[in-house]
Design a protein around this motif. Structure first.
Motif, PDB file in Angstrom:
ATOM      1  N   MET A  15      19.642   2.855  14.990  1.00 51.43           N
ATOM      2  CA  MET A  15      20.281   3.361  16.209  1.00 51.43           C
ATOM      3  C   MET A  15      19.371   3.147  17.425  1.00 51.43           C
ATOM      4  O   MET A  15      18.149   3.198  17.308  1.00 51.43           O
ATOM      5  CB  MET A  15      20.579   4.857  16.068  1.00 51.43           C
ATOM      6  CG  MET A  15      21.481   5.219  14.901  1.00 51.43           C
ATOM      7  SD  MET A  15      23.195   4.725  15.132  1.00 51.43           S
ATOM      8  CE  MET A  15      23.775   6.025  16.221  1.00 51.43           C
ATOM      9  N   LEU A  16      19.999   2.926  18.565  1.00 49.84           N
ATOM     10  CA  LEU A  16      19.276   2.875  19.825  1.00 49.84           C
ATOM     11  C   LEU A  16      19.541   4.155  20.589  1.00 49.84           C
ATOM     12  O   LEU A  16      20.678   4.636  20.649  1.00 49.84           O
ATOM     13  CB  LEU A  16      19.737   1.691  20.690  1.00 49.84           C
ATOM     14  CG  LEU A  16      19.549   0.272  20.159  1.00 49.84           C
ATOM     15  CD1 LEU A  16      19.948  -0.730  21.234  1.00 49.84           C
ATOM     16  CD2 LEU A  16      18.130   0.035  19.704  1.00 49.84           C
ATOM     17  N   GLN A  17      18.505   4.724  21.187  1.00 46.36           N
ATOM     18  CA  GLN A  17      18.644   5.934  21.984  1.00 46.36           C
ATOM     19  C   GLN A  17      18.837   5.541  23.449  1.00 46.36           C
ATOM     20  O   GLN A  17      17.927   5.033  24.093  1.00 46.36           O
ATOM     21  CB  GLN A  17      17.415   6.829  21.845  1.00 46.36           C
ATOM     22  CG  GLN A  17      17.470   8.099  22.678  1.00 46.36           C
ATOM     23  CD  GLN A  17      18.604   9.018  22.252  1.00 46.36           C
ATOM     24  OE1 GLN A  17      18.763   9.306  21.070  1.00 46.36           O
ATOM     25  NE2 GLN A  17      19.402   9.459  23.208  1.00 46.36           N
ATOM     26  N   THR A  18      20.039   5.761  23.978  1.00 45.00           N
ATOM     27  CA  THR A  18      20.320   5.453  25.375  1.00 45.00           C
ATOM     28  C   THR A  18      20.268   6.728  26.204  1.00 45.00           C
ATOM     29  O   THR A  18      20.107   7.837  25.671  1.00 45.00           O
ATOM     30  CB  THR A  18      21.707   4.808  25.542  1.00 45.00           C
ATOM     31  OG1 THR A  18      22.722   5.833  25.439  1.00 45.00           O
ATOM     32  CG2 THR A  18      21.956   3.756  24.475  1.00 45.00           C
ATOM     33  N   VAL A  19      20.436   6.589  27.525  1.00 45.16           N
ATOM     34  CA  VAL A  19      20.409   7.768  28.395  1.00 45.16           C
ATOM     35  C   VAL A  19      21.613   8.668  28.153  1.00 45.16           C
ATOM     36  O   VAL A  19      21.632   9.820  28.603  1.00 45.16           O
ATOM     37  CB  VAL A  19      20.357   7.359  29.880  1.00 45.16           C
ATOM     38  CG1 VAL A  19      19.068   6.597  30.171  1.00 45.16           C
ATOM     39  CG2 VAL A  19      21.578   6.545  30.290  1.00 45.16           C
ATOM     40  N   SER A  20      22.621   8.153  27.439  1.00 49.83           N
ATOM     41  CA  SER A  20      23.823   8.947  27.157  1.00 49.83           C
ATOM     42  C   SER A  20      23.946   9.320  25.691  1.00 49.83           C
ATOM     43  O   SER A  20      24.927   9.941  25.292  1.00 49.83           O
ATOM     44  CB  SER A  20      25.076   8.165  27.590  1.00 49.83           C
ATOM     45  OG  SER A  20      25.018   7.839  28.961  1.00 49.83           O
ATOM     46  N   GLY A  21      22.954   8.935  24.869  1.00 48.33           N
ATOM     47  CA  GLY A  21      22.998   9.263  23.451  1.00 48.33           C
ATOM     48  C   GLY A  21      22.782   8.035  22.596  1.00 48.33           C
ATOM     49  O   GLY A  21      22.661   6.912  23.096  1.00 48.33           O
ATOM     50  N   PRO A  22      22.735   8.223  21.271  1.00 49.66           N
ATOM     51  CA  PRO A  22      22.469   7.109  20.354  1.00 49.66           C
ATOM     52  C   PRO A  22      23.680   6.187  20.209  1.00 49.66           C
ATOM     53  O   PRO A  22      24.828   6.636  20.289  1.00 49.66           O
ATOM     54  CB  PRO A  22      22.140   7.806  19.030  1.00 49.66           C
ATOM     55  CG  PRO A  22      22.816   9.143  19.125  1.00 49.66           C
ATOM     56  CD  PRO A  22      22.810   9.520  20.562  1.00 49.66           C
ATOM     57  N   ILE A  23      23.411   4.893  19.993  1.00 51.04           N
ATOM     58  CA  ILE A  23      24.477   3.917  19.800  1.00 51.04           C
ATOM     59  C   ILE A  23      24.134   3.003  18.632  1.00 51.04           C
ATOM     60  O   ILE A  23      22.970   2.840  18.262  1.00 51.04           O
ATOM     61  CB  ILE A  23      24.730   3.059  21.062  1.00 51.04           C
ATOM     62  CG1 ILE A  23      23.467   2.301  21.475  1.00 51.04           C
ATOM     63  CG2 ILE A  23      25.259   3.917  22.197  1.00 51.04           C
ATOM     64  CD1 ILE A  23      23.692   1.292  22.593  1.00 51.04           C
ATOM     65  N   THR A  24      25.169   2.389  18.061  1.00 47.67           N
ATOM     66  CA  THR A  24      25.016   1.446  16.954  1.00 47.67           C
ATOM     67  C   THR A  24      24.842   0.026  17.503  1.00 47.67           C
ATOM     68  O   THR A  24      25.019  -0.228  18.701  1.00 47.67           O
ATOM     69  CB  THR A  24      26.253   1.476  16.052  1.00 47.67           C
ATOM     70  OG1 THR A  24      27.387   1.024  16.826  1.00 47.67           O
ATOM     71  CG2 THR A  24      26.522   2.888  15.546  1.00 47.67           C
ATOM     72  N   GLY A  57      14.145   6.098  24.691  1.00 49.37           N
ATOM     73  CA  GLY A  57      14.451   5.251  23.551  1.00 49.37           C
ATOM     74  C   GLY A  57      13.279   4.421  23.074  1.00 49.37           C
ATOM     75  O   GLY A  57      13.377   3.735  22.056  1.00 49.37           O
ATOM     76  N   PHE A  58      12.151   4.475  23.805  1.00 49.21           N
ATOM     77  CA  PHE A  58      10.963   3.730  23.406  1.00 49.21           C
ATOM     78  C   PHE A  58       9.766   4.243  24.193  1.00 49.21           C
ATOM     79  O   PHE A  58       9.900   5.101  25.075  1.00 49.21           O
ATOM     80  CB  PHE A  58      11.147   2.220  23.621  1.00 49.21           C
ATOM     81  CG  PHE A  58      11.236   1.784  25.060  1.00 49.21           C
ATOM     82  CD1 PHE A  58      10.191   1.106  25.673  1.00 49.21           C
ATOM     83  CD2 PHE A  58      12.373   2.027  25.811  1.00 49.21           C
ATOM     84  CE1 PHE A  58      10.276   0.681  26.992  1.00 49.21           C
ATOM     85  CE2 PHE A  58      12.475   1.603  27.133  1.00 49.21           C
ATOM     86  CZ  PHE A  58      11.421   0.938  27.724  1.00 49.21           C
ATOM     87  N   ILE A  59       8.597   3.725  23.865  1.00 44.40           N
ATOM     88  CA  ILE A  59       7.342   4.065  24.538  1.00 44.40           C
ATOM     89  C   ILE A  59       6.916   2.851  25.351  1.00 44.40           C
ATOM     90  O   ILE A  59       6.815   1.757  24.806  1.00 44.40           O
ATOM     91  CB  ILE A  59       6.246   4.424  23.514  1.00 44.40           C
ATOM     92  CG1 ILE A  59       6.714   5.544  22.586  1.00 44.40           C
ATOM     93  CG2 ILE A  59       4.948   4.805  24.219  1.00 44.40           C
ATOM     94  CD1 ILE A  59       5.972   5.589  21.250  1.00 44.40           C
ATOM     95  N   LYS A  60       6.667   3.038  26.643  1.00 46.51           N
ATOM     96  CA  LYS A  60       6.235   1.918  27.490  1.00 46.51           C
ATOM     97  C   LYS A  60       4.788   2.140  27.923  1.00 46.51           C
ATOM     98  O   LYS A  60       4.455   3.172  28.510  1.00 46.51           O
ATOM     99  CB  LYS A  60       7.126   1.802  28.726  1.00 46.51           C
ATOM    100  CG  LYS A  60       6.634   0.782  29.767  1.00 46.51           C
ATOM    101  CD  LYS A  60       6.602  -0.634  29.206  1.00 46.51           C
ATOM    102  CE  LYS A  60       5.945  -1.592  30.201  1.00 46.51           C
ATOM    103  NZ  LYS A  60       6.643  -1.704  31.486  1.00 46.51           N
ATOM    104  N   ILE A  61       3.943   1.152  27.633  1.00 45.72           N
ATOM    105  CA  ILE A  61       2.541   1.206  28.044  1.00 45.72           C
ATOM    106  C   ILE A  61       2.138  -0.151  28.610  1.00 45.72           C
ATOM    107  O   ILE A  61       2.942  -1.088  28.640  1.00 45.72           O
ATOM    108  CB  ILE A  61       1.597   1.594  26.887  1.00 45.72           C
ATOM    109  CG1 ILE A  61       1.657   0.538  25.769  1.00 45.72           C
ATOM    110  CG2 ILE A  61       1.933   2.977  26.349  1.00 45.72           C
ATOM    111  CD1 ILE A  61       0.574   0.691  24.719  1.00 45.72           C
ATOM    112  N   ALA A  62       0.896  -0.255  29.029  1.00 49.54           N
ATOM    113  CA  ALA A  62       0.364  -1.521  29.535  1.00 49.54           C
ATOM    114  C   ALA A  62      -1.091  -1.653  29.115  1.00 49.54           C
ATOM    115  O   ALA A  62      -1.800  -0.661  28.945  1.00 49.54           O
ATOM    116  CB  ALA A  62       0.474  -1.577  31.056  1.00 49.54           C
TER     117      ALA A  62
END
Length: 305
Positions: A1-10, A132-137
């Motif tokens: 599943m992907l976690q979007t700003v509106s909830g999880p999606i397939t 939905g994820f971790i963003k680093i640099a």
């Protein structure tokens, strides 16, 4: 599943995925970017036509990669998602010097990871939006400095505790190999890791090592004027056997805080309407191109157990 700003999606709901783009970006030093420095309504009005055009081009999901203190705004993203009818994904995590607040230099790796883990589990502030994820640099150069090492280790810890994948801004092969060795020594599953701006590596041996470890290789900055060189690079990467680890995006958008109406915004849809036909005409397999923005992107961005 992907976690979007509106909830999880397939995967079926996600469709085509642009895994590295931008909505709002503000390069304000020392972590001092705040919503008072921009107008949310103006940002939405400016970006919406570009997202509508992207949806018209057949893209279902776009990943916004500005972390906190660099332009992440879950309220803007949720409004845009609703208005454009497109899935948007935001993140937890921090960028790099000089765009970090002072506390980042002082707290421990554990405390830093706790901040991001809380957002993953409880949502971002009062917005009701989950990352939905971790963003680093990583800092640009040949070796990772102490601050970015702490951020990398905290991201690895957060990923293990939450299942979220990591997207990492990485310029050049030397810095990539340094991070690769750190993760290897820590026995970190590099399938959780996405190497952003990997078109800057220019060394097939580096691509092969990162792919062999399970890492995802994001080729972005695919914009008009670069199509030929990107086709050549992708053909080279297919020849060296890393095609099943590749992602494609553009790094476009960019409503810049402080510039009149956000400055020169760059469209999101050209990857599909312009580059894909040009790449296919040059000999790249259209089915494989679609895999890079569907099954590959979904697997790379999915939350793991």
């Amino acid at each position: 599943m992907l976690q979007t700003v509106s909830g999880p999606i397939t995967a079926q709901e996600a469709g085509r995925i642009l895994e590295h783009e931008h909505v709002l970006v503000g390069f304000v030093e020392d972590g001092k970017l705040t919503p008072e420095l921009y107008n949310r309504d103006e940002v939405v009005t400016s970006i919406l036509p570009f997202l509508l055009k992207l949806a018209e081009a057949g893209c279902g999901t776009m990943v916004d990669c500005a972390p906190e203190y660099l332009g992440r705004d879950p309220y803007i993203l949720r409004r845009l998602s609703e208005l454009a009818g497109i899935h948007l994904i935001t993140n937890t995590g921090f960028y790099k010097k000089p765009y970090l607040p002072s506390f980042v230099y002082e707290i421990s790796e554990r405390d830093l990871a706790d901040i991001w883990t809380r957002e993953a589990l409880d949502g971002i502030g009062e917005s009701g939006v989950y990352p939905g994820f971790i963003k680093i640099a990583l800092n640009d150069g040949t070796a990772i400095d102490d601050t970015q090492l702490k951020i990398l280790l905290a991201a690895m810890r957060t990923s293990l505790e939450t299942g979220l994948p990591i997207q990492c801004h990485t310029i050049g092969p030397d810095i990539a190999l340094h991070a690769y060795e750190i993760m290897k020594r820590a026995h970190f599953d590099q399938e959780r890791f996405i190497w952003i701006h990997a078109q800057t590596f220019k060394d097939t041996v580096v691509y092969e090592r990162l792919a062999e470890a399970g890492g995802w290789i994001s080729i972005d900055s695919i914009m008009k004027g670069t199509y030929g060189e990107h086709v050549d690079l992708l053909a080279q990467l297919l020849d060296c056997g890393v095609g099943n680890r590749l992602l494609l995006s553009q790094d476009t958008g960019w409503y810049n805080v402080g510039q009149h109406k956000g400055g020169n915004l760059r469209p999101y849809h050209h990857l599909f309407t312009d580059f894909f036909p040009a790449a296919a005409a040059s000999g790249l397999d259209p089915h494989w191109l679609e895999q890079c923005v569907t099954s590959h992107a979904f697997q790379a961005m999915s939350r793991r157990a």
